[in-house]
Every structure is written in C-alpha cells, then in structure tokens.
Design an enzyme around this catalytic site. Structure first.
Site, PDB file in Angstrom:
ATOM      1  N   LYS A  13      10.361 -39.606 -26.853  1.00 37.44           N
ATOM      2  CA  LYS A  13      11.460 -40.704 -26.433  1.00 37.44           C
ATOM      3  C   LYS A  13      11.482 -40.943 -25.082  1.00 37.44           C
ATOM      4  CE  LYS A  13      14.616 -37.596 -27.442  1.00 37.44           C
ATOM      5  NZ  LYS A  13      14.201 -36.392 -27.986  1.00 37.44           N
ATOM      6  N   ARG A  88      23.757 -36.945 -28.280  1.00 36.40           N
ATOM      7  CA  ARG A  88      23.268 -36.073 -29.253  1.00 36.40           C
ATOM      8  C   ARG A  88      24.037 -35.332 -30.228  1.00 36.40           C
ATOM      9  NH1 ARG A  88      19.152 -34.841 -25.009  1.00 36.40           N
ATOM     10  NH2 ARG A  88      17.460 -33.390 -25.865  1.00 36.40           N
ATOM     11  N   ARG A 127       2.351 -30.318 -23.306  1.00 41.13           N
ATOM     12  CA  ARG A 127       3.231 -31.236 -22.218  1.00 41.13           C
ATOM     13  C   ARG A 127       3.195 -30.819 -21.072  1.00 41.13           C
ATOM     14  NH1 ARG A 127       8.818 -33.886 -24.246  1.00 41.13           N
ATOM     15  NH2 ARG A 127       9.567 -31.937 -23.958  1.00 41.13           N
ATOM     16  N   ARG A 160       7.724 -27.158 -18.915  1.00 42.08           N
ATOM     17  CA  ARG A 160       9.303 -26.986 -18.910  1.00 42.08           C
ATOM     18  C   ARG A 160       9.695 -25.585 -19.397  1.00 42.08           C
ATOM     19  NH1 ARG A 160      11.832 -32.516 -21.031  1.00 42.08           N
ATOM     20  NH2 ARG A 160      13.020 -31.177 -22.218  1.00 42.08           N
ATOM     21  N   ARG A 171      15.803 -25.603 -29.810  1.00 45.26           N
ATOM     22  CA  ARG A 171      16.099 -27.186 -29.731  1.00 45.26           C
ATOM     23  C   ARG A 171      15.876 -27.960 -31.106  1.00 45.26           C
ATOM     24  NH1 ARG A 171      11.691 -28.542 -25.319  1.00 45.26           N
ATOM     25  NH2 ARG A 171      12.815 -30.601 -25.634  1.00 45.26           N
TER      26      ARG A 171
HETATM   27  P1  AMP Z   1      15.697 -33.836 -22.875  1.00 42.62           P
HETATM   28  O1  AMP Z   1      15.112 -34.125 -21.476  1.00 42.62           O
HETATM   29  O2  AMP Z   1      16.266 -34.920 -23.465  1.00 42.62           O
HETATM   30  O3  AMP Z   1      14.741 -32.977 -23.792  1.00 42.62           O
HETATM   31  O4  AMP Z   1      16.937 -32.690 -22.583  1.00 42.62           O
HETATM   32  C1  AMP Z   1      16.852 -31.548 -22.022  1.00 42.62           C
HETATM   33  C2  AMP Z   1      18.140 -30.634 -22.218  1.00 42.62           C
HETATM   34  O5  AMP Z   1      19.296 -31.062 -21.638  1.00 42.62           O
HETATM   35  C3  AMP Z   1      18.358 -30.438 -23.798  1.00 42.62           C
HETATM   36  O6  AMP Z   1      17.920 -29.371 -24.404  1.00 42.62           O
HETATM   37  C4  AMP Z   1      20.079 -30.042 -23.596  1.00 42.62           C
HETATM   38  O7  AMP Z   1      20.108 -28.694 -23.038  1.00 42.62           O
HETATM   39  C5  AMP Z   1      20.476 -30.997 -22.400  1.00 42.62           C
HETATM   40  N1  AMP Z   1      20.951 -32.308 -22.646  1.00 42.62           N
HETATM   41  C6  AMP Z   1      20.140 -33.446 -22.547  1.00 42.62           C
HETATM   42  N2  AMP Z   1      21.121 -34.382 -23.092  1.00 42.62           N
HETATM   43  C7  AMP Z   1      22.242 -33.854 -23.525  1.00 42.62           C
HETATM   44  C8  AMP Z   1      23.374 -34.422 -24.185  1.00 42.62           C
HETATM   45  N3  AMP Z   1      23.433 -35.623 -24.664  1.00 42.62           N
HETATM   46  N4  AMP Z   1      24.376 -33.540 -24.774  1.00 42.62           N
HETATM   47  C9  AMP Z   1      23.972 -32.148 -24.495  1.00 42.62           C
HETATM   48  N5  AMP Z   1      22.869 -31.694 -23.791  1.00 42.62           N
HETATM   49  C10 AMP Z   1      22.029 -32.407 -23.534  1.00 42.62           C
END
Ligand code: AMP
Length: 217
Positions: A13, A88, A127, A160, A171
């Site tokens: 994404k 989400r 990654r 990460r 996740r």
């Molecule tokens: P990402 O970088 O999109 O993979 O997001 C990393 C982490 O940030 C996720 O696993 C959640 O812990 C938190 N996070 C990101 N976006 C959201 C969201 N819309 N709602 C809740 N937690 C979020």
C-alpha cells in the site's frame, strides 16, 4: 481524486501510494507514518503508542481520527488525497464518510490491493524501511540503488519492529477481523476497485492507473 488504499499488511500500500501521489499530485496521508513520527518525536503518548504498534495492534479510533481530521482540511489536501492505512475499522470508515460529506466531497474510489498470506509474509520478511522518510524497500522485489540505504535521503534502512514474525501474525489476524469487513462497506457504495497484489511493483502501478481511469469514466 479522493482515494483510500486498503489491503493486508505487506501488500505494498505504502509503495503504491507514493507512486500514485507522484503521478497524480495528491496529498499523501499515512496514519502509520504519522504514528511513527509521533513516537520518534517522543510526545505525550509515545511509549503507549510504541507498545501498541510493536505488538501489531490497532491504536484507538479517536487517536487516528484526530490525525485525519487535522490534515484533510489543510489546503494541499483539498485538491485531492490518498489515505494510506486509514480507515482500518468500520467505525473509522463511518467517521470518514461523515467527514467527507461535511467537507462536501465523497471518496472517488477505495483501492483494494490483495495477495495471499504466504506472499505477504515473504515481502514483509525482506522489507527495509527508511526511518527518515518512511519509504519501504525489499531486498529482492524493490531494492534501493545502494544496498541498505534509502534512495531519497541515504539513511540506513531499518527492519520495523512490527515486521517481526509474531507481530506480523497479529497484524494479519487484526486485518482479517477488523479491516476486511470494509470491503463490503465500499462495495455497497460502488467505489471498490480491486487490484491483484501478487504482480510486481510496476505491474501493480499500471493496473491501478488503468482501473482508476476506467472507474472515473
Ligand atoms: P502501517 O504503517 O499502515 O502498516 O501501520 C502501522 C501500525 O500503525 C498499525 O499496525 C497500527 O498499529 C497503527 N495504525 C496505523 N493506521 C491505523 C489506523 N487507521 N487505526 C489504528 N491503528 C493504526
């Protein structure tokens, strides 16, 4: 264009959002990036946020909603945006619908990129992420020009904490339970655009461009 980009962790994404932003000149809003920035700047909730992210869990809806509300109303986002990692949960999707309605413009499309778990796990395993600008690389599928360094700012790429196997399993579980139901939500509003995420990065980008063009007609 007002877009959301949905899909399981590791499907690409963030990578595709950056390319769409470069092509269409949209404002890029990544809630994951905003949260990692908040952790880096060591603000009030930094410790709790870090524990939540590292464990692969979602942070509370109200917290991410604030990030979105604050940004969507800024001048650069009024011309168009792509939301990466938001919504989400169903309640985030409903909140976003209310917000876009109050700003006078609904979403143009919800891009849904999908791939099976084994593909996602392989991608996440290789990654590397830039701690400065948040760009993601993969040592085989999307390697940086210079090994271990970000193409944009030269920072050393990091793995990460939430890309560790246990957090990845969590996740994927959270995605299936909380985020997957959003597909039905956007399908019922006739704006879901489904993309095959098993192809390579360039092919996915072309697919998105073609499908968005067809959708806009
Ligand atoms: P990402 O970088 O999109 O993979 O997001 C990393 C982490 O940030 C996720 O696993 C959640 O812990 C938190 N996070 C990101 N976006 C959201 C969201 N819309 N709602 C809740 N937690 C979020």
């Amino acid at each position: 264009m007002r877009l959301v980009i949905l899909g399981p962790p590791g499907v690409g994404k963030g990578t595709q959002a950056v390319r769409i932003v470069e092509r269409l000149g949209l404002c890029h809003l990544s809630t994951g990036e905003a949260l990692r920035d908040a952790i880096r700047s060591d603000g009030a909730n930094a410790k709790d946020l870090k524990a939540c992210l590292d464990a692969g869990q979602l942070v509370p809806d109200e917290l991410v909603a604030t990030i979105i509300v604050d940004r969507l109303d800024e001048p650069d986002c009024r011309r168009g945006y792509i939301l990466d990692g938001f919504p989400r949960t169903m309640s985030q999707a409903e909140m976003l619908e209310g917000l876009t309605r109050s700003l006078g413009n609904g979403l143009s499309a919800a891009l849904f990129i999908d791939a099976p778990d084994d593909v996602l796990i392989e991608r996440i395993g290789g990654r590397g992420t830039c701690p400065e600008c948040g760009r993601s690389y993969h040592h085989v599928f999307a390697p940086p020009a210079s090994v271990g360094k970000c193409d944009v700012d030269g920072a050393a790429l990091e793995h990460r904490a939430d890309d560790e196997p246990e957090a990845v399993r969590e996740r994927l579980r959270v995605y299936a339970e909380r985020t997957a139901p959003l597909l039905g939500f956007y399908r019922s509003r006739d704006i879901l655009v489904e993309i095959d995420g098993t192809a390579d990065v360039d092919a996915i980008e072309r697919q998105i461009a073609d499908r968005l063009e067809a959708h806009a007609r």
